[in-house]
Design a protein around this motif. Sequence first.
Motif, PDB file in Angstrom:
ATOM      1  N   GLY A 171     -17.600 -15.914 -18.661  1.00 50.86           N
ATOM      2  CA  GLY A 171     -16.896 -14.644 -18.635  1.00 50.86           C
ATOM      3  C   GLY A 171     -15.391 -14.815 -18.677  1.00 50.86           C
ATOM      4  N   TYR A 172     -14.914 -16.056 -18.545  1.00 49.96           N
ATOM      5  CA  TYR A 172     -13.484 -16.319 -18.651  1.00 49.96           C
ATOM      6  C   TYR A 172     -13.010 -16.154 -20.098  1.00 49.96           C
ATOM      7  CZ  TYR A 172     -13.071 -18.556 -14.011  1.00 49.96           C
ATOM      8  OH  TYR A 172     -13.041 -18.813 -12.676  1.00 49.96           O
ATOM      9  N   GLY A 218     -19.206  -7.528  -7.542  1.00 51.60           N
ATOM     10  CA  GLY A 218     -20.246  -6.661  -8.083  1.00 51.60           C
ATOM     11  C   GLY A 218     -20.624  -6.906  -9.529  1.00 51.60           C
ATOM     12  N   PRO A 219     -19.683  -6.832 -10.476  1.00 53.00           N
ATOM     13  CA  PRO A 219     -20.040  -6.999 -11.905  1.00 53.00           C
ATOM     14  C   PRO A 219     -19.905  -8.438 -12.405  1.00 53.00           C
ATOM     15  CG  PRO A 219     -18.192  -5.451 -11.552  1.00 53.00           C
ATOM     16  CD  PRO A 219     -18.328  -6.288 -10.335  1.00 53.00           C
ATOM     17  N   MET A 220     -19.890  -9.418 -11.491  1.00 57.62           N
ATOM     18  CA  MET A 220     -19.608 -10.795 -11.898  1.00 57.62           C
ATOM     19  C   MET A 220     -20.544 -11.248 -13.005  1.00 57.62           C
ATOM     20  SD  MET A 220     -17.330 -13.009 -11.213  1.00 57.62           S
ATOM     21  CE  MET A 220     -16.739 -12.569  -9.586  1.00 57.62           C
ATOM     22  N   GLY A 221     -19.960 -11.950 -13.965  1.00 57.15           N
ATOM     23  CA  GLY A 221     -20.689 -12.423 -15.127  1.00 57.15           C
ATOM     24  C   GLY A 221     -20.251 -11.739 -16.408  1.00 57.15           C
ATOM     25  N   LEU A 222     -19.689 -10.543 -16.284  1.00 56.84           N
ATOM     26  CA  LEU A 222     -19.144  -9.850 -17.456  1.00 56.84           C
ATOM     27  C   LEU A 222     -17.834 -10.509 -17.876  1.00 56.84           C
ATOM     28  CD1 LEU A 222     -19.595  -6.111 -16.374  1.00 56.84           C
ATOM     29  CD2 LEU A 222     -21.089  -7.451 -17.869  1.00 56.84           C
ATOM     30  N   GLY A 223     -17.385 -10.191 -19.094  1.00 54.58           N
ATOM     31  CA  GLY A 223     -16.022 -10.557 -19.472  1.00 54.58           C
ATOM     32  C   GLY A 223     -15.048  -9.914 -18.497  1.00 54.58           C
ATOM     33  N   LYS A 224     -13.888 -10.503 -18.323  1.00 57.75           N
ATOM     34  CA  LYS A 224     -13.005 -10.056 -17.239  1.00 57.75           C
ATOM     35  C   LYS A 224     -12.433  -8.652 -17.468  1.00 57.75           C
ATOM     36  CE  LYS A 224     -14.095 -13.822 -15.385  1.00 57.75           C
ATOM     37  NZ  LYS A 224     -15.363 -13.795 -14.624  1.00 57.75           N
ATOM     38  N   TRP A 225     -12.136  -8.282 -18.718  1.00 56.07           N
ATOM     39  CA  TRP A 225     -11.687  -6.907 -18.972  1.00 56.07           C
ATOM     40  C   TRP A 225     -12.821  -5.935 -18.643  1.00 56.07           C
ATOM     41  CZ3 TRP A 225     -12.443  -2.300 -21.344  1.00 56.07           C
ATOM     42  CH2 TRP A 225     -11.334  -1.464 -21.541  1.00 56.07           C
ATOM     43  N   GLN A 226     -14.022  -6.270 -19.086  1.00 55.22           N
ATOM     44  CA  GLN A 226     -15.182  -5.424 -18.821  1.00 55.22           C
ATOM     45  C   GLN A 226     -15.510  -5.390 -17.328  1.00 55.22           C
ATOM     46  OE1 GLN A 226     -14.997  -7.789 -21.213  1.00 55.22           O
ATOM     47  NE2 GLN A 226     -14.916  -6.450 -23.015  1.00 55.22           N
ATOM     48  N   HIS A 227     -15.241  -6.488 -16.644  1.00 54.48           N
ATOM     49  CA  HIS A 227     -15.441  -6.537 -15.195  1.00 54.48           C
ATOM     50  C   HIS A 227     -14.546  -5.514 -14.499  1.00 54.48           C
ATOM     51  CE1 HIS A 227     -16.404  -9.245 -11.566  1.00 54.48           C
ATOM     52  NE2 HIS A 227     -15.656  -8.267 -11.082  1.00 54.48           N
ATOM     53  N   ILE A 228     -13.276  -5.480 -14.883  1.00 58.16           N
ATOM     54  CA  ILE A 228     -12.344  -4.512 -14.301  1.00 58.16           C
ATOM     55  C   ILE A 228     -12.781  -3.091 -14.630  1.00 58.16           C
ATOM     56  CG2 ILE A 228      -9.946  -3.679 -14.334  1.00 58.16           C
ATOM     57  CD1 ILE A 228      -9.187  -6.654 -15.044  1.00 58.16           C
ATOM     58  N   ARG A 256     -21.346 -10.898 -22.540  1.00 61.31           N
ATOM     59  CA  ARG A 256     -22.496 -10.513 -21.731  1.00 61.31           C
ATOM     60  C   ARG A 256     -22.444  -9.032 -21.372  1.00 61.31           C
ATOM     61  NH1 ARG A 256     -20.958 -15.295 -17.613  1.00 61.31           N
ATOM     62  NH2 ARG A 256     -21.689 -17.071 -18.813  1.00 61.31           N
ATOM     63  N   PRO A 257     -23.586  -8.393 -21.184  1.00 56.80           N
ATOM     64  CA  PRO A 257     -24.943  -8.947 -21.089  1.00 56.80           C
ATOM     65  C   PRO A 257     -25.649  -9.118 -22.429  1.00 56.80           C
ATOM     66  CG  PRO A 257     -24.996  -6.626 -20.585  1.00 56.80           C
ATOM     67  CD  PRO A 257     -23.549  -6.966 -20.804  1.00 56.80           C
ATOM     68  N   GLY A 258     -24.936  -8.923 -23.540  1.00 60.27           N
ATOM     69  CA  GLY A 258     -25.543  -9.137 -24.843  1.00 60.27           C
ATOM     70  C   GLY A 258     -25.805 -10.606 -25.107  1.00 60.27           C
ATOM     71  N   PRO A 259     -26.533 -10.935 -26.172  1.00 59.20           N
ATOM     72  CA  PRO A 259     -26.953 -12.322 -26.441  1.00 59.20           C
ATOM     73  C   PRO A 259     -25.961 -13.159 -27.224  1.00 59.20           C
ATOM     74  CG  PRO A 259     -27.899 -10.866 -28.090  1.00 59.20           C
ATOM     75  CD  PRO A 259     -27.130  -9.980 -27.136  1.00 59.20           C
ATOM     76  N   TRP A 260     -24.818 -12.587 -27.600  1.00 60.71           N
ATOM     77  CA  TRP A 260     -24.010 -13.182 -28.654  1.00 60.71           C
ATOM     78  C   TRP A 260     -23.393 -14.536 -28.301  1.00 60.71           C
ATOM     79  CZ3 TRP A 260     -22.990  -8.009 -27.005  1.00 60.71           C
ATOM     80  CH2 TRP A 260     -23.739  -7.065 -27.718  1.00 60.71           C
ATOM     81  N   MET A 261     -22.903 -14.698 -27.082  1.00 60.47           N
ATOM     82  CA  MET A 261     -22.305 -15.988 -26.726  1.00 60.47           C
ATOM     83  C   MET A 261     -23.368 -17.083 -26.709  1.00 60.47           C
ATOM     84  SD  MET A 261     -19.238 -15.363 -23.989  1.00 60.47           S
ATOM     85  CE  MET A 261     -20.277 -14.837 -22.617  1.00 60.47           C
ATOM     86  N   ALA A 274     -15.575 -15.294 -23.317  1.00 60.43           N
ATOM     87  CA  ALA A 274     -15.843 -13.858 -23.381  1.00 60.43           C
ATOM     88  C   ALA A 274     -15.054 -13.149 -24.479  1.00 60.43           C
ATOM     89  CB  ALA A 274     -15.544 -13.217 -22.033  1.00 60.43           C
ATOM     90  N   ASP A 275     -13.903 -13.694 -24.853  1.00 59.61           N
ATOM     91  CA  ASP A 275     -13.085 -13.024 -25.869  1.00 59.61           C
ATOM     92  C   ASP A 275     -13.143 -13.728 -27.228  1.00 59.61           C
ATOM     93  OD1 ASP A 275     -11.725 -15.265 -25.021  1.00 59.61           O
ATOM     94  OD2 ASP A 275      -9.761 -14.302 -24.914  1.00 59.61           O
ATOM     95  N   ASP A 276     -14.117 -14.615 -27.423  1.00 58.06           N
ATOM     96  CA  ASP A 276     -14.201 -15.355 -28.680  1.00 58.06           C
ATOM     97  C   ASP A 276     -14.835 -14.561 -29.813  1.00 58.06           C
ATOM     98  OD1 ASP A 276     -13.012 -17.620 -27.662  1.00 58.06           O
ATOM     99  OD2 ASP A 276     -14.877 -18.758 -27.422  1.00 58.06           O
TER     100      ASP A 276
END
Length: 270
Positions: free
Chosen positions: A127-128, A47-57, A161-166, A153-155
């Motif tokens: 997102g990894y 469902g939330p694929m693409g988010l950072g993994k903590w945010q995904h959970i 995501r979904p913000g533009p920063w990465m 995602a944690d850099d």
Amino acid sequence: MQHTLEAVIFDWAGTIVDFGSFAPTQIFVDAFATAYDFTLSLEEARGPMGLGKWQHIEALGKDPVIGTRWQAQYGKPMSHDDIDHIYRTFIPLQVERVGAHSDLIPGAQDTVTALREQGLKIGSTTGYPRQVMDRLVVEAAAKGYSPDCIVCADDLSAGARPGPWMALQCVLELKVGNVAHCVKVDDTLPGIYEGASAGMWTVGLALSGSPAGLTLAQYQAATTEELAAIRAKVTPEFKAAGAHYVIDSVADLVPVLKDIESRLATGERP
């Protein structure tokens, strides 16, 4: 003034490697089961694929269906500590297994080679977390893929995501002169939002990644009608997220880039 593309920024799982994006999906299922004996389906995990993994959970815990089931099983909503525990369970499983899902998606190598021959820079976001990417980067390099920069995602303190920063960090690292000369390619909605909010051209991948959820064998065995049905479902979702183009996989990207070059030459911007 330059009117040509400078860089393409790719996602990883479901875009360049891991057809169907199964590495993170299955491990979310396993992490929930291991950490809390909680049953999660593959479809729910996507469902939330693409988010950072903590945010995904976190997003899974807030899902109305999953959250109701969690509340019924544990008598309370999923907490920050619960998310941390599942995340800590997820990471070593992901590091251990990510190499088994590192094969390049068919056509990816040819596409990247064509882009480099055109002088384009290759960025990547994922997102990894960095701990997982340290393993995947080695595996992918052995198979011929090494982008010019990798943002995890944690850099960044600003977030993922979904913000533009990465995507914008890629612009900095690649020394791109204009974000309108960048193309973001992704198989997830958060990844499309990422590119769109960064002011880039965006390309969604309908069949190689998480929304379709097909293994490579299933994709190759699917009928024309079955694939058309997936495209019909996925394409409007990508377009609503801001995708300028939706194609089947990265193998179909080169003609899209030529079209973007033509649009840039007439003064059009994302």
